[in-house]
Write an enzyme that holds these catalytic residues in place. Structure first.
Site, PDB file in Angstrom:
ATOM      1  N   ASP A  76     -28.690 -21.489  19.256  1.00 38.58           N
ATOM      2  CA  ASP A  76     -29.235 -22.528  20.133  1.00 38.58           C
ATOM      3  C   ASP A  76     -28.996 -23.893  19.499  1.00 38.58           C
ATOM      4  OD1 ASP A  76     -30.781 -23.104  22.593  1.00 38.58           O
ATOM      5  OD2 ASP A  76     -32.045 -24.150  21.143  1.00 38.58           O
ATOM      6  N   ASP A 119       7.251 -41.095  50.460  1.00 38.51           N
ATOM      7  CA  ASP A 119       7.249 -39.647  50.692  1.00 38.51           C
ATOM      8  C   ASP A 119       7.855 -39.362  52.063  1.00 38.51           C
ATOM      9  OD1 ASP A 119       6.672 -36.864  50.420  1.00 38.51           O
ATOM     10  OD2 ASP A 119       4.932 -37.365  49.183  1.00 38.51           O
ATOM     11  N   GLY A 140      10.481 -41.739  53.544  1.00 42.08           N
ATOM     12  CA  GLY A 140      11.878 -41.516  53.190  1.00 42.08           C
ATOM     13  C   GLY A 140      12.018 -40.260  52.352  1.00 42.08           C
ATOM     14  N   ASP A 141      13.278 -39.883  52.136  1.00 42.23           N
ATOM     15  CA  ASP A 141      13.572 -38.681  51.342  1.00 42.23           C
ATOM     16  C   ASP A 141      14.186 -39.152  50.033  1.00 42.23           C
ATOM     17  OD1 ASP A 141      14.852 -36.510  50.183  1.00 42.23           O
ATOM     18  OD2 ASP A 141      15.311 -35.573  52.102  1.00 42.23           O
ATOM     19  N   PHE A 142      13.546 -38.886  48.915  1.00 42.01           N
ATOM     20  CA  PHE A 142      14.057 -39.477  47.660  1.00 42.01           C
ATOM     21  C   PHE A 142      15.413 -38.927  47.241  1.00 42.01           C
ATOM     22  CE2 PHE A 142      10.264 -36.950  45.809  1.00 42.01           C
ATOM     23  CZ  PHE A 142      10.996 -35.786  45.584  1.00 42.01           C
ATOM     24  N   ARG A 195       4.066 -34.536  39.432  1.00 45.40           N
ATOM     25  CA  ARG A 195       4.169 -33.162  39.963  1.00 45.40           C
ATOM     26  C   ARG A 195       5.345 -33.021  40.904  1.00 45.40           C
ATOM     27  NH1 ARG A 195      -0.118 -30.141  42.394  1.00 45.40           N
ATOM     28  NH2 ARG A 195       0.093 -28.438  40.941  1.00 45.40           N
TER      29      ARG A 195
HETATM   30  C1  LIG Z   1     -23.999 -31.567  21.123  1.00 43.01           C
HETATM   31  C2  LIG Z   1     -22.993 -30.663  21.782  1.00 43.01           C
HETATM   32  C3  LIG Z   1     -23.380 -29.509  22.426  1.00 43.01           C
HETATM   33  N1  LIG Z   1     -22.450 -28.701  23.052  1.00 43.01           N
HETATM   34  C4  LIG Z   1     -22.875 -27.482  23.779  1.00 43.01           C
HETATM   35  O1  LIG Z   1     -24.204 -27.603  24.216  1.00 43.01           O
HETATM   36  C5  LIG Z   1     -24.705 -26.292  24.505  1.00 43.01           C
HETATM   37  C6  LIG Z   1     -26.115 -26.220  23.970  1.00 43.01           C
HETATM   38  O2  LIG Z   1     -26.852 -25.357  24.748  1.00 43.01           O
HETATM   39  P1  LIG Z   1     -27.428 -23.970  24.243  1.00 43.01           P
HETATM   40  O3  LIG Z   1     -28.678 -23.731  24.998  1.00 43.01           O
HETATM   41  O4  LIG Z   1     -27.504 -23.932  22.762  1.00 43.01           O
HETATM   42  O5  LIG Z   1     -26.310 -22.918  24.681  1.00 43.01           O
HETATM   43  P2  LIG Z   1     -25.787 -22.549  26.129  1.00 43.01           P
HETATM   44  O6  LIG Z   1     -24.482 -23.249  26.396  1.00 43.01           O
HETATM   45  O7  LIG Z   1     -26.851 -22.733  27.172  1.00 43.01           O
HETATM   46  O8  LIG Z   1     -25.453 -21.009  25.984  1.00 43.01           O
HETATM   47  P3  LIG Z   1     -26.482 -19.829  25.621  1.00 43.01           P
HETATM   48  O9  LIG Z   1     -26.216 -19.510  24.176  1.00 43.01           O
HETATM   49  O10 LIG Z   1     -26.106 -18.704  26.544  1.00 43.01           O
HETATM   50  O11 LIG Z   1     -27.895 -20.308  25.837  1.00 43.01           O
HETATM   51  C7  LIG Z   1     -23.801 -25.307  23.778  1.00 43.01           C
HETATM   52  O12 LIG Z   1     -23.017 -24.623  24.748  1.00 43.01           O
HETATM   53  C8  LIG Z   1     -22.900 -26.205  22.940  1.00 43.01           C
HETATM   54  O13 LIG Z   1     -21.602 -25.636  22.801  1.00 43.01           O
HETATM   55  C9  LIG Z   1     -21.106 -29.028  23.037  1.00 43.01           C
HETATM   56  O14 LIG Z   1     -20.269 -28.319  23.632  1.00 43.01           O
HETATM   57  N2  LIG Z   1     -20.709 -30.165  22.346  1.00 43.01           N
HETATM   58  C10 LIG Z   1     -21.583 -30.999  21.732  1.00 43.01           C
HETATM   59  O15 LIG Z   1     -21.152 -32.012  21.145  1.00 43.01           O
END
Ligand SMILES: Cc1cn([C@@H]2O[C@H](COP(=O)(O)OP(=O)(O)OP(=O)(O)O)[C@@H](O)[C@H]2O)c(=O)[nH]c1=O
Length: 631
Positions: free
Chosen positions: A88, A494, A520-522, A537
């Site tokens: 987390d 285009d 036009g057609d390029f 593209r």
């Molecule tokens: C500061 C910062 C955070 N994150 C993302 O923030 C989410 C935090 O949320 P989490 O609750 O810890 O996780 P989640 O994405 O909800 O996934 P889960 O573990 O299923 O709860 C994670 O994703 C991280 O990468 C980035 O990708 N870049 C950054 O610079």
């Protein structure tokens, strides 16, 4: 030789990452770890005031996420994993904990708090070792946290809002992603960068080393392992591991807890668990006495196997305009949506659940509602709507890809099989059937609009007074260019059938000089005069012979000092990256995707020099080159 051989200790184990975070998956995949992804259903709602310090909250949440997954897998009689990893990430500023923003206003609130200041990013990690005795789940929990300090520079309100509108903040703690656009907000980082991204890899490896290489008696006084014991390869490690030795060894280590080996260790019992819900899991049984990991498929392959289901679910929900209904009236129950769109209730419910499982919708007792990015990208009037391209994918590409096997065998497009018409007839159709024409233009518009800003700003184009976007279709890029460069006059050139249908796609509020449309057609017609020509593209649609015709024509009208800007997905030299471009080649058009050196060669052959390539990380990369005196 692997850098962190301790990861090899996990090779023979069933490892589960209890996280939906794509960043965590990427960080762990990049170091060769094999694991399944089972996102946790634990809601991040612990009472923050109960925790003395922010990191304690992150550690506890990480632990609860991992425990929920371990319990669920055990209770559902899926094979109990050996190791579950939960994490987390939170941002802490002025004693406050910031998690993921719930909407744009919330993102603004968070980013304003961080503006110009230093803050801490904490990631709590829990590693749970599981075992099953008499059908009772036993778990040993090891947890730790890592802190990284990040400072934002002073950012203007405009910049904050522009960043918020990019959609990036929404699934990220603190409302920013340091690894992408958010990196531009950051003045410095003190500590582990990957920790900010969501997973402190270095600390994780150290923690595993502590667990798997406990100190022997004679050196027990050196409690902390700063370096990881050297073992040659993953293979060596997995060869010597026996089923019983794996975890016994760990248990031995955790008995050393009292001497400080693990930051915490405790045994949880599944009887404590109340969570019994079914989830996406693919149980792979140990058949015919095969070793367990021989039957274990990596999550990436499972994801690819299911990819077609996910794509089709997205296409059908888009085609039935379910996201539009939800944007206007959500949250709605399945029955309400079924009534609105005229579909069966049971079918609609299954489709909506699939969309929720894919993260496109949120499901609550009140019903289904769009996520922010669904509102932005999937509704037909979303700010960066991809609706047009999704409908094109469903109606045109999907039938073609059904015949991929024949396409590969024959090396040609399969329009005759998919649509009963040859490729050329079908192309004519685009301009004869009004419906198909609009669909095709909407598809091109979606991508052009989504990429326009990155294409327009990849290079500083302010020195140019006039530009001509050849094959510029609805003018999406042209409009972005005149916004960014107010002194630039842009002509979109285009086919007449295209130009006659552009009015629907014009922006409602015109703040800048209007864009001029010329038909036009390029390949056949004279090109309008300009000091910057643009091919966005276009070139990938044509084989080299045709590209030479077009480039020599542009080169002939280009005055010395004028430039040509090419926007394409530029392949790496191996031609295996980026995957979206490589997969696009499977349509077997007579054109092809090209690498940077191939574009350079083509352009230099027609007197363009100083070829510069910018890889944007958006769908289109940008090549800029200049016309010299003598070709
Ligand atoms: C500061 C910062 C955070 N994150 C993302 O923030 C989410 C935090 O949320 P989490 O609750 O810890 O996780 P989640 O994405 O909800 O996934 P889960 O573990 O299923 O709860 C994670 O994703 C991280 O990468 C980035 O990708 N870049 C950054 O610079």
């Amino acid at each position: 030789m692997v850098l962190h051989p301790v990861l090899g200790k996990l090779v023979s184990k069933r490892v589960v990452l209890a996280s939906a975070s794509p960043r965590r998956q990427e960080i762990l995949t990049n170091v060769g770890l094999r694991f399944e992804v089972v996102p946790s259903w634990f809601k991040e709602t612990l009472e923050k005031s109960y925790f003395a310090a922010p990191y304690e909250y992150a550690v506890e949440t990480a632990k609860q996420k991992a425990l929920e997954v371990a319990n669920r897998m055990h209770v559902k009689h899926l094979r109990t994993p050996d190791v579950v990893i939960g994490a987390d990430t939170i941002v802490s500023v002025d004693e406050q904990i910031l998690e993921k923003p719930v909407d744009k206003q919330d993102a603004y609130r968070m980013l304003s708090r961080l503006n110009g200041k230093e803050h801490s990013v904490f990631t709590g990690v829990a590693i749970i070792h599981c075992s099953s005795k008499d059908n009772q789940l036993e778990m040993e929990v090891t947890d730790f946290y890592e802190e990284t300090k990040v400072k934002f520079s002073d950012l203007s309100e405009d910049l904050l809002w522009e960043y918020i509108h990019s959609g990036e903040p929404m699934d990220k703690a603190g409302g920013y992603g340091i690894q992408a656009l958010g990196g531009m907000l950051v003045e410095y980082v003190h500590g582990d960068f990957l920790n900010v991204m969501g997973f402190p890899l270095n600390h994780f490896c150290k923690k595993l080393a502590e667990l798997y290489y406990p100190p022997s008696k004679h050196n027990v006084q050196h409690k902390k392992y700063d370096s990881i014991p050297s073992v040659d390869t993953f293979e060596n490690l997995s060869d010597v591991e026996s089923e019983s030795s794996n975890f016994t060894e760990h248990k031995g280590a955790s008995k050393l807890d009292s001497s400080g080996m693990c930051s915490s260790g405790s045994i949880y019992n599944s009887e404590n668990s109340s969570s019994v819900r079914s989830g996406f899991m693919v149980p792979l049984e140990n058949r015919n006495g095969m070793p367990e990991n021989a039957t274990r498929l990596p999550s990436k392959i499972l994801e690819l196997m299911d990819g077609f289901r996910a794509s089709k679910a997205l296409f059908v929900a888009s085609k039935l305009k379910m996201f539009d209904h939800l944007k206007n009236k959500g949250p709605l129950k399945a029955v309400d949506i079924a009534n609105e769109v005229g579909t069966s209730v049971c079918g609609t419910e299954r489709l909506l659940d699939a969309c929720a499982a894919l993260g496109l919708l949120e499901k609550t007792p009140q019903g289904y509602s769009n996520t922010d990015s669904t509102n932005t990208y999937l509704t037909s009037d979303g700010e960066y709507s991809l609706h047009g391209y999704i409908i094109h994918s469903n109606d045109h590409l999907w039938p073609l890809f059904t015949y991929l096997e024949s396409a590969v065998k024959e090396g040609s497009r399969q329009n005759h099989r998919a649509f009963g018409k040859k490729a050329e007839d079908l192309f004519k159709d685009y301009y004869h059937s009004q419906e198909v024409k609009q669909r095709f233009m909407a598809a091109m518009h979606s991508i052009a609009h989504l990429t326009a800003r990155d294409v327009a700003t990849a290079f500083d184009l302010s020195r140019f007074k006039s530009a001509c976007d050849l094959g510029g279709c609805t003018g999406a890029l042209a409009h972005e260019l005149v916004q960014i460069y107010p002194n630039l006059k842009v002509t979109v050139f285009d086919l007449p059938e295209v130009i006659a249908n552009t009015s629907y796609f014009q922006p409602s509020a015109q703040h800048t000089a209007p864009v001029t449309f010329v038909s036009g057609d390029f390949f056949k017609d004279n090109l309008p005069e300009a000091d910057l020509y643009i091919l966005s593209r276009v070139l990938h649609d044509w084989p080299d012979e045709k590209v030479h015709v077009l480039l020599s024509k542009i080169s002939a009208v280009c005055k010395p000092g004028s430039a040509l800007l090419v926007a394409e997905s530029v392949l790496d030299e191996q031609k295996t990256c980026p995957p979206t471009a490589v997969l696009q080649s499977l349509s077997m058009t007579e054109g092809k995707q090209r690498s940077g050196s191939e574009y350079k060669q083509l352009l230099e052959k027609h007197g363009f020099t100083n070829v510069q390539i910018k890889i944007t990380e958006n769908l289109l990369d940008v090549v800029l080159c200049f016309k010299t005196l003598s070709p």
